[in-house]
Design a protein around this motif. Sequence first.
Motif, PDB file in Angstrom:
ATOM      1  N   ASP A 208     -47.701  -1.675  -8.539  1.00 15.72           N
ATOM      2  CA  ASP A 208     -47.199  -2.179  -7.265  1.00 15.72           C
ATOM      3  C   ASP A 208     -48.298  -2.846  -6.458  1.00 15.72           C
ATOM      4  O   ASP A 208     -49.456  -2.380  -6.439  1.00 15.72           O
ATOM      5  N   LYS A 209     -47.924  -3.959  -5.780  1.00 12.74           N
ATOM      6  CA  LYS A 209     -48.867  -4.691  -4.931  1.00 12.74           C
ATOM      7  C   LYS A 209     -48.137  -5.224  -3.704  1.00 12.74           C
ATOM      8  O   LYS A 209     -46.922  -5.426  -3.726  1.00 12.74           O
ATOM      9  N   ASN A 210     -48.913  -5.450  -2.643  1.00 14.97           N
ATOM     10  CA  ASN A 210     -48.413  -6.159  -1.477  1.00 14.97           C
ATOM     11  C   ASN A 210     -48.729  -7.638  -1.682  1.00 14.97           C
ATOM     12  O   ASN A 210     -49.894  -8.035  -1.706  1.00 14.97           O
ATOM     13  N   VAL A 211     -47.678  -8.456  -1.828  1.00 11.34           N
ATOM     14  CA  VAL A 211     -47.846  -9.851  -2.232  1.00 11.34           C
ATOM     15  C   VAL A 211     -47.385 -10.779  -1.109  1.00 11.34           C
ATOM     16  O   VAL A 211     -46.268 -10.644  -0.601  1.00 11.34           O
ATOM     17  N   LEU A 212     -48.252 -11.717  -0.739  1.00 13.58           N
ATOM     18  CA  LEU A 212     -47.862 -12.771   0.186  1.00 13.58           C
ATOM     19  C   LEU A 212     -47.489 -13.996  -0.651  1.00 13.58           C
ATOM     20  O   LEU A 212     -48.349 -14.599  -1.296  1.00 13.58           O
ATOM     21  N   VAL A 213     -46.212 -14.335  -0.656  1.00 12.66           N
ATOM     22  CA  VAL A 213     -45.738 -15.511  -1.382  1.00 12.66           C
ATOM     23  C   VAL A 213     -45.762 -16.704  -0.436  1.00 12.66           C
ATOM     24  O   VAL A 213     -45.161 -16.665   0.637  1.00 12.66           O
ATOM     25  N   ALA A 387     -50.608 -21.817  10.062  1.00 15.16           N
ATOM     26  CA  ALA A 387     -50.013 -20.979  11.110  1.00 15.16           C
ATOM     27  C   ALA A 387     -48.904 -20.089  10.532  1.00 15.16           C
ATOM     28  O   ALA A 387     -48.744 -18.932  10.966  1.00 15.16           O
ATOM     29  N   LEU A 388     -48.136 -20.606   9.570  1.00 12.17           N
ATOM     30  CA  LEU A 388     -47.084 -19.807   8.949  1.00 12.17           C
ATOM     31  C   LEU A 388     -47.663 -18.648   8.153  1.00 12.17           C
ATOM     32  O   LEU A 388     -47.097 -17.544   8.138  1.00 12.17           O
ATOM     33  N   VAL A 389     -48.785 -18.881   7.478  1.00 10.66           N
ATOM     34  CA  VAL A 389     -49.463 -17.802   6.744  1.00 10.66           C
ATOM     35  C   VAL A 389     -49.909 -16.712   7.718  1.00 10.66           C
ATOM     36  O   VAL A 389     -49.690 -15.515   7.494  1.00 10.66           O
ATOM     37  N   LYS A 390     -50.513 -17.127   8.828  1.00  7.54           N
ATOM     38  CA  LYS A 390     -50.965 -16.159   9.835  1.00  7.54           C
ATOM     39  C   LYS A 390     -49.803 -15.386  10.430  1.00  7.54           C
ATOM     40  O   LYS A 390     -49.896 -14.178  10.672  1.00  7.54           O
ATOM     41  N   GLU A 391     -48.676 -16.077  10.665  1.00 13.67           N
ATOM     42  CA  GLU A 391     -47.505 -15.423  11.248  1.00 13.67           C
ATOM     43  C   GLU A 391     -46.970 -14.320  10.341  1.00 13.67           C
ATOM     44  O   GLU A 391     -46.627 -13.225  10.805  1.00 13.67           O
ATOM     45  N   SER A 396     -46.345  -8.431   9.349  1.00 13.58           N
ATOM     46  CA  SER A 396     -46.434  -7.269   8.461  1.00 13.58           C
ATOM     47  C   SER A 396     -47.438  -6.240   8.965  1.00 13.58           C
ATOM     48  O   SER A 396     -47.267  -5.042   8.747  1.00 13.58           O
ATOM     49  N   GLY A 397     -48.493  -6.710   9.624  1.00 15.33           N
ATOM     50  CA  GLY A 397     -49.520  -5.804  10.136  1.00 15.33           C
ATOM     51  C   GLY A 397     -50.458  -5.276   9.069  1.00 15.33           C
ATOM     52  O   GLY A 397     -51.268  -4.380   9.328  1.00 15.33           O
ATOM     53  N   ILE A 398     -50.371  -5.823   7.835  1.00 17.41           N
ATOM     54  CA  ILE A 398     -51.264  -5.376   6.768  1.00 17.41           C
ATOM     55  C   ILE A 398     -51.848  -6.580   6.050  1.00 17.41           C
ATOM     56  O   ILE A 398     -51.384  -7.702   6.205  1.00 17.41           O
ATOM     57  N   HIS A 399     -52.873  -6.310   5.243  1.00 12.77           N
ATOM     58  CA  HIS A 399     -53.547  -7.363   4.491  1.00 12.77           C
ATOM     59  C   HIS A 399     -52.949  -7.416   3.086  1.00 12.77           C
ATOM     60  O   HIS A 399     -52.768  -6.379   2.444  1.00 12.77           O
ATOM     61  N   PRO A 400     -52.648  -8.612   2.568  1.00 12.57           N
ATOM     62  CA  PRO A 400     -52.079  -8.692   1.217  1.00 12.57           C
ATOM     63  C   PRO A 400     -53.104  -8.368   0.142  1.00 12.57           C
ATOM     64  O   PRO A 400     -54.306  -8.620   0.310  1.00 12.57           O
ATOM     65  N   LEU A 423     -57.297 -16.541   4.590  1.00 16.46           N
ATOM     66  CA  LEU A 423     -57.537 -15.278   3.895  1.00 16.46           C
ATOM     67  C   LEU A 423     -58.648 -15.476   2.866  1.00 16.46           C
ATOM     68  O   LEU A 423     -58.409 -15.531   1.661  1.00 16.46           O
ATOM     69  N   PRO A 424     -59.901 -15.588   3.329  1.00 13.36           N
ATOM     70  CA  PRO A 424     -60.992 -15.991   2.431  1.00 13.36           C
ATOM     71  C   PRO A 424     -61.325 -14.983   1.337  1.00 13.36           C
ATOM     72  O   PRO A 424     -61.903 -15.356   0.315  1.00 13.36           O
ATOM     73  N   ASN A 425     -60.969 -13.724   1.501  1.00 15.10           N
ATOM     74  CA  ASN A 425     -61.355 -12.706   0.518  1.00 15.10           C
ATOM     75  C   ASN A 425     -60.166 -12.191  -0.287  1.00 15.10           C
ATOM     76  O   ASN A 425     -60.270 -11.140  -0.925  1.00 15.10           O
ATOM     77  N   THR A 426     -59.076 -12.927  -0.259  1.00 12.14           N
ATOM     78  CA  THR A 426     -57.877 -12.510  -0.988  1.00 12.14           C
ATOM     79  C   THR A 426     -57.656 -13.445  -2.169  1.00 12.14           C
ATOM     80  O   THR A 426     -57.653 -14.662  -2.001  1.00 12.14           O
ATOM     81  N   PRO A 427     -57.494 -12.882  -3.370  1.00  7.65           N
ATOM     82  CA  PRO A 427     -57.294 -13.749  -4.535  1.00  7.65           C
ATOM     83  C   PRO A 427     -56.000 -14.552  -4.436  1.00  7.65           C
ATOM     84  O   PRO A 427     -54.973 -14.046  -3.958  1.00  7.65           O
ATOM     85  N   ILE A 428     -56.062 -15.803  -4.867  1.00  7.81           N
ATOM     86  CA  ILE A 428     -54.890 -16.675  -4.916  1.00  7.81           C
ATOM     87  C   ILE A 428     -54.514 -16.880  -6.373  1.00  7.81           C
ATOM     88  O   ILE A 428     -55.347 -17.258  -7.197  1.00  7.81           O
TER      89      ILE A 428
END
Length: 450
Positions: A208-213, A387-391, A396-400, A423-428
């Motif tokens: 399981d992961k928290n995923v930002l699509v 801005a949509l990514v930030k929103e 969610s209040g959490i980091h993906p 999100l500079p430290n999050t893998p894409i």
Amino acid sequence: MSIGFDYGTANCSVATLIDGEVKPIPLVDEEFYVPSTLCAPTSEVVSEYLFRTLGIKPSDSVGENMLRRAIKLNAEEGLEVRGDEVKFGHEALNLYLEDPQDVYYVKSPKSFLGAMGLRDMQLSFFEDLVCAMMANIRQRAELSLEKEITQTIIGRPVNFLGRGGEESNIQAEGILRRAAQRAGFKEVEFQFEPVAAGLDYEASLTKDKNVLVVDIGGGTTDCSFLRMGPSWAGKQDRRESLLAHSGQMVGGNDLDIFTAFKQFMPEFGLGTQNQSGLELPTTQFWNPIAINDVQAQRKFYGHENRKQIQLMVKEALQPEKLGRLLELYQATLGYALIREAEQTKIALGDASSYEAKIQLLNEVVSIPVIKSELEAAIAVPTDKIKALVKEAINQSGIHPDVIYMTGGSARSPILRAAVNQVLPNTPIVSGNYFGSVTAGLARWADIIYS
């Protein structure tokens, strides 16, 4: 049987699930994607084509009145509506490019869905456009599968338009549902496009992961923050897995429009002055290329605007440039400019410079573009996407744990770098840029209809 149907701003595609595997359905020979374009001798031909050729009746009295009017006008023009009068996809584009003045051409009718302030007849006509395209896709898919298709899950953006709110969404989804039912689908449901893309990615997860699509399509950008993985796979009720949604009508079309406006339109007179020293109206250079704004297109190409442009040519300090604007009007070249802007965007994904070429009647306008200029030209839509990514993150209040980028425009190194800045430290990661939404819709159709 059931299919997932991505009725996209740029392309349409469908897929089904066979023995647990997603199978894209060929639509034209071995091609899985049909550009979201339609071409006909006149706009009135579309409504009569549905009724006369496909036996598809209007959905209400407004549509019936529009059909009667269309039949009358076509008869007065001596147009005999046959099965081959309406073209789709690449055939439509090629016919339009042969002679833009002689045909009715529309690209991405999905961009107009949800527009507020339109008359009932206009909404009914949009429904006919969508129905014709959906009927074409359904027929092609049934020929390919040699089976009848009666059930579909259609992808939809989180928000069809940035303005209009939920009223816009209800209107747009209603048009899509009625068009699909008229096209022959007996059961029609919807799923958010970024959720669908996430479902396809989920199939590859082993934990399981928290995923930002982040789904950057032709007309919209949508972000969905989802809990995904083995714990959620196959579940029909996923309400607790949906952490946040954000979306706006900004996508690849906007990048192309801003590129054309900033880089191309100065060659058509943007930024020049008339003999009184006044700068010429900006809207005359924005409206012809704003292909996702039906009101702007109507205003520019309306008959009354011809005299205004002719007066601008007469009073311009650089009449040769304004002469090109008049030719753009007369030959309906707005789509051609946007097509070259798209080619410029694609080329500058890998190269540092590109020479755009715009074919007019008596000349070819060559415009050199460098990558830094493109980045500056598309800064406004790029900032909206950030801005949509930030929103979505703030909701969610959490980091993906990971960012899953999909959609045709997500291939752009400029946009991937923009998301990375947020999100500079999050893998894409990415999968099939064009097919992930369709695949996820097919998976969801299997869950819903099985």
